[in-house]
Design an enzyme around this catalytic site. Structure first.
Site, PDB file in Angstrom:
ATOM      1  CB  CYS A 212      38.592  10.535  42.356  1.00 43.05           C
ATOM      2  SG  CYS A 212      39.406   9.655  41.008  1.00 43.05           S
TER       3      CYS A 212
ATOM      4  CB  CYS B 228      38.206   8.266  36.268  1.00 47.06           C
ATOM      5  SG  CYS B 228      39.342   9.497  35.596  1.00 47.06           S
TER       6      CYS B 228
ATOM      7  CB  CYS C  42      55.987   3.138  41.536  1.00 46.16           C
ATOM      8  SG  CYS C  42      54.688   2.065  40.921  1.00 46.16           S
TER       9      CYS C  42
ATOM     10  CB  CYS D 298      55.761   7.031  35.701  1.00 45.70           C
ATOM     11  SG  CYS D 298      55.064   7.568  37.279  1.00 45.70           S
TER      12      CYS D 298
ATOM     13  NE  ARG E 130      39.076  14.291  35.086  1.00 45.37           N
ATOM     14  CZ  ARG E 130      38.225  14.971  35.854  1.00 45.37           C
ATOM     15  NH1 ARG E 130      38.518  16.184  36.229  1.00 45.37           N
ATOM     16  NH2 ARG E 130      37.095  14.419  36.246  1.00 45.37           N
TER      17      ARG E 130
ATOM     18  CB  CYS F 191      54.743   3.556  33.829  1.00 43.64           C
ATOM     19  SG  CYS F 191      53.640   2.376  34.645  1.00 43.64           S
TER      20      CYS F 191
ATOM     21  CB  CYS G  40      41.649  12.719  42.244  1.00 43.22           C
ATOM     22  SG  CYS G  40      42.304  11.208  41.520  1.00 43.22           S
TER      23      CYS G  40
HETATM   24  N1  SAM Z   1      50.127   4.082  40.262  1.00 45.47           N
HETATM   25  C1  SAM Z   1      48.800   4.134  39.813  1.00 45.47           C
HETATM   26  C2  SAM Z   1      48.634   3.630  38.398  1.00 45.47           C
HETATM   27  O1  SAM Z   1      49.530   3.821  37.587  1.00 45.47           O
HETATM   28  O2  SAM Z   1      47.608   3.025  38.099  1.00 45.47           O
HETATM   29  C3  SAM Z   1      48.153   5.483  39.951  1.00 45.47           C
HETATM   30  C4  SAM Z   1      48.932   6.756  39.690  1.00 45.47           C
HETATM   31  S1  SAM Z   1      49.491   7.024  38.026  1.00 45.47           S
HETATM   32  C5  SAM Z   1      50.604   8.330  38.223  1.00 45.47           C
HETATM   33  C6  SAM Z   1      48.075   7.679  37.188  1.00 45.47           C
HETATM   34  C7  SAM Z   1      48.203   7.996  35.714  1.00 45.47           C
HETATM   35  O3  SAM Z   1      48.874   9.234  35.532  1.00 45.47           O
HETATM   36  C8  SAM Z   1      48.950   7.036  34.834  1.00 45.47           C
HETATM   37  O4  SAM Z   1      48.207   5.920  34.479  1.00 45.47           O
HETATM   38  C9  SAM Z   1      49.252   7.905  33.619  1.00 45.47           C
HETATM   39  O5  SAM Z   1      48.246   7.782  32.650  1.00 45.47           O
HETATM   40  C10 SAM Z   1      49.283   9.329  34.190  1.00 45.47           C
HETATM   41  N2  SAM Z   1      50.666   9.884  34.144  1.00 45.47           N
HETATM   42  C11 SAM Z   1      51.686   9.543  34.944  1.00 45.47           C
HETATM   43  N3  SAM Z   1      52.820  10.189  34.603  1.00 45.47           N
HETATM   44  C12 SAM Z   1      52.500  10.982  33.543  1.00 45.47           C
HETATM   45  C13 SAM Z   1      53.249  11.872  32.720  1.00 45.47           C
HETATM   46  N4  SAM Z   1      54.531  12.076  32.904  1.00 45.47           N
HETATM   47  N5  SAM Z   1      52.605  12.517  31.716  1.00 45.47           N
HETATM   48  C14 SAM Z   1      51.285  12.302  31.516  1.00 45.47           C
HETATM   49  N6  SAM Z   1      50.535  11.463  32.256  1.00 45.47           N
HETATM   50  C15 SAM Z   1      51.123  10.788  33.251  1.00 45.47           C
HETATM   51  C1  DTB Z   2      45.270  11.058  35.014  1.00 45.84           C
HETATM   52  O1  DTB Z   2      44.873  10.525  33.954  1.00 45.84           O
HETATM   53  N1  DTB Z   2      46.114  12.068  35.056  1.00 45.84           N
HETATM   54  C2  DTB Z   2      46.422  12.410  36.438  1.00 45.84           C
HETATM   55  C3  DTB Z   2      45.456  11.482  37.223  1.00 45.84           C
HETATM   56  N2  DTB Z   2      44.898  10.665  36.206  1.00 45.84           N
HETATM   57  C4  DTB Z   2      45.916  10.733  38.373  1.00 45.84           C
HETATM   58  C5  DTB Z   2      47.846  12.265  36.770  1.00 45.84           C
HETATM   59  C6  DTB Z   2      48.779  12.966  35.838  1.00 45.84           C
HETATM   60  C7  DTB Z   2      50.143  12.788  36.382  1.00 45.84           C
HETATM   61  C8  DTB Z   2      51.139  13.628  35.667  1.00 45.84           C
HETATM   62  C9  DTB Z   2      52.517  13.426  36.147  1.00 45.84           C
HETATM   63  C10 DTB Z   2      52.760  13.728  37.588  1.00 45.84           C
HETATM   64  O2  DTB Z   2      52.363  14.817  38.082  1.00 45.84           O
HETATM   65  O3  DTB Z   2      53.379  12.908  38.248  1.00 45.84           O
HETATM   66 FE1  SF4 Z   3      53.853   3.384  39.285  1.00 48.97          FE
HETATM   67 FE2  SF4 Z   3      53.928   5.622  37.860  1.00 48.97          FE
HETATM   68 FE3  SF4 Z   3      53.306   3.344  36.673  1.00 48.97          FE
HETATM   69 FE4  SF4 Z   3      51.562   4.441  38.439  1.00 48.97          FE
HETATM   70  S1  SF4 Z   3      52.197   5.297  36.479  1.00 48.97           S
HETATM   71  S2  SF4 Z   3      52.185   2.299  38.292  1.00 48.97           S
HETATM   72  S3  SF4 Z   3      53.005   5.383  39.875  1.00 48.97           S
HETATM   73  S4  SF4 Z   3      55.276   3.845  37.630  1.00 48.97           S
END
Ligand code: SAM
Ligand code: DTB
Ligand code: SF4
Length: 337
Positions: A129, A189, A54, A61, A261, A58, A98
């Site tokens: 979703c 959401c 990506c 992530c 949630r 973030c 989702c």
């Molecule tokens: N890339 C898209 C975005 O960021 O909008 C969708 C997928 S992203 C992984 C969805 C959400 O997962 C993020 O906005 C974040 O709030 C949550 N998330 C991602 N990594 C996480 C982590 N290590 N711990 C907790 N929540 C996480």
């Molecule tokens: C949200 O708030 N939590 C979910 C979903 N929306 C997409 C994702 C959590 C991701 C946690 C880290 C991972 O598994 O990559």
């Molecule tokens: Fe990309 Fe992860 Fe950020 Fe979603 S949360 S935009 S997958 S870096």
């Protein structure tokens, strides 16, 4: 019925956080019972349809190309694999499926492929979703026409703390996507992550942003940071359970009609901690052995917990006739063993 407000001041929200724990939980549980069956939980299963690489930065992530994690990147999953995963989720008892992609935003070409996925999942009588990053107004309209039920797009944190987490998109970008999703008539959401080093005022401020949207999100995920090795957030001081439960309770009080949630981070929580979150007003979870790229509790452990707490699983909106809730928990527990 408690009226729904969207004019919360930060002082009022901070005062809720400062309440004695038992008073806060009692208040939250009382409001919860006005709008919901206190013993029902909605469960959604996640699938990563496009993993890793990506362009966003973030800090939490596993999927950011800026973070040196050991994640294998993958192309967009083929339709048949999405369908087989959705069928498994349905058999295991999920009511919503989702699909998440590691994009800054989908291209229009990508979106058409994802729409095919939405259609096959919907045909299974699962709610749908998506979480694909930022969306334009025409893209949200296209998704609405295709029958999408929910779109997940998190604010992630407070406007004040945001710069410590992400620099490649602004807070306003996120709000704009939420406006587009809401404007198209898709259920929203939106929530965030706690335990990233923010303070209580940041948690209050993030909830203020969500609660003061013109309409509250139908679903508010509260994620506990999953610390992924190779991300800047790895090694962060862990957030105490009491602070986590307080955040759930305040979310419940501010947004009485929304599903709150209990999201990422459950593998770190005891059954008792999760039970306390349900008491504080959480009434939905992600269900299935994996979130997007990280672990989630085993499905059979979740079913056992739901059963031990005497709770039942909510049905998908258009799937009421098929299996009465009470039978379903037993059935799912059998399937999971
Ligand atoms: N890339 C898209 C975005 O960021 O909008 C969708 C997928 S992203 C992984 C969805 C959400 O997962 C993020 O906005 C974040 O709030 C949550 N998330 C991602 N990594 C996480 C982590 N290590 N711990 C907790 N929540 C996480
Ligand atoms: C949200 O708030 N939590 C979910 C979903 N929306 C997409 C994702 C959590 C991701 C946690 C880290 C991972 O598994 O990559
Ligand atoms: Fe990309 Fe992860 Fe950020 Fe979603 S949360 S935009 S997958 S870096």
């Amino acid at each position: 019925m408690t009226i729904l407000r969207n004019d919360w001041s930060l002082t009022e929200i901070n005062a809720l956080f400062e309440l004695p724990f038992n008073d806060l939980l009692f208040k939250a549980q009382t409001i919860h019972r006005e709008y919901f069956d206190p013993n029902a939980v909605q469960i959604s299963t996640l699938l990563s349809i496009k993993t890793g690489a990506c362009p966003e930065d973030c800090g939490y992530c596993s999927q950011s190309s800026k973070n040196d994690t050991s994640l294998e990147k993958e192309k967009l999953l083929p339709l048949d694999q999405v369908l087989s995963n959705a069928k498994k989720a349905k058999e295991a008892g999920a009511s919503r499926f989702c699909m998440g992609a590691a994009w800054r935003n989908p291209t229009d070409k990508n979106l058409e492929k994802v729409i095919e996925m939405v259609k096959v999942v919907k045909d299974l009588k699962l709610e749908t979703c998506l979480t694909l990053g930022m969306l334009t107004e025409p893209q949200t309209k296209r998704l609405k026409e295709a029958g999408l039920d929910y779109y997940n797009h998190n604010l992630d944190t407070s406007p004040e703390f945001y710069g410590n987490v992400i620099t490649t998109r602004t807070y306003q970008d996120r709000l704009n996507t939420l406006t587009n999703v809401r404007g198209a008539g898709i259920n929203v959401c939106s929530g965030g992550i706690i335990g990233m080093g923010e303070n209580e005022n940041d948690r209050a401020s993030m909830l203020q942003q969500l609660a003061n949207l013109e309409k509250h999100p139908e679903s508010v995920p509260i994620n506990l940071l999953v610390q992924v090795k190779g991300t800047p957030m790895y090694g962060q001081d862990k957030l105490g359970g009491i602070d986590f439960v307080r955040t759930i309770a305040v979310a419940r009080l501010l947004m009485p009609k929304s599903h709150v949630r209990l999201s990422a981070g459950r593998t770190e929580m005891s059954d008792e901690m999760q039970a306390l979150c349900f008491f504080a007003g959480a009434n939905s979870i992600f269900y299935g052995d994996k979130l997007l790229t990280t672990d989630n509790p085993e499905s059979n452990d979740d079913m056992a917990l739901i059963k031990r707490l005497g709770m039942k699983v909510e049905q998908a909106a258009d799937d009421q006739e098929q299996h009465p809730c009470s039978l379903k928990v037993d059935k799912m527990q059998d399937a999971a063993h």
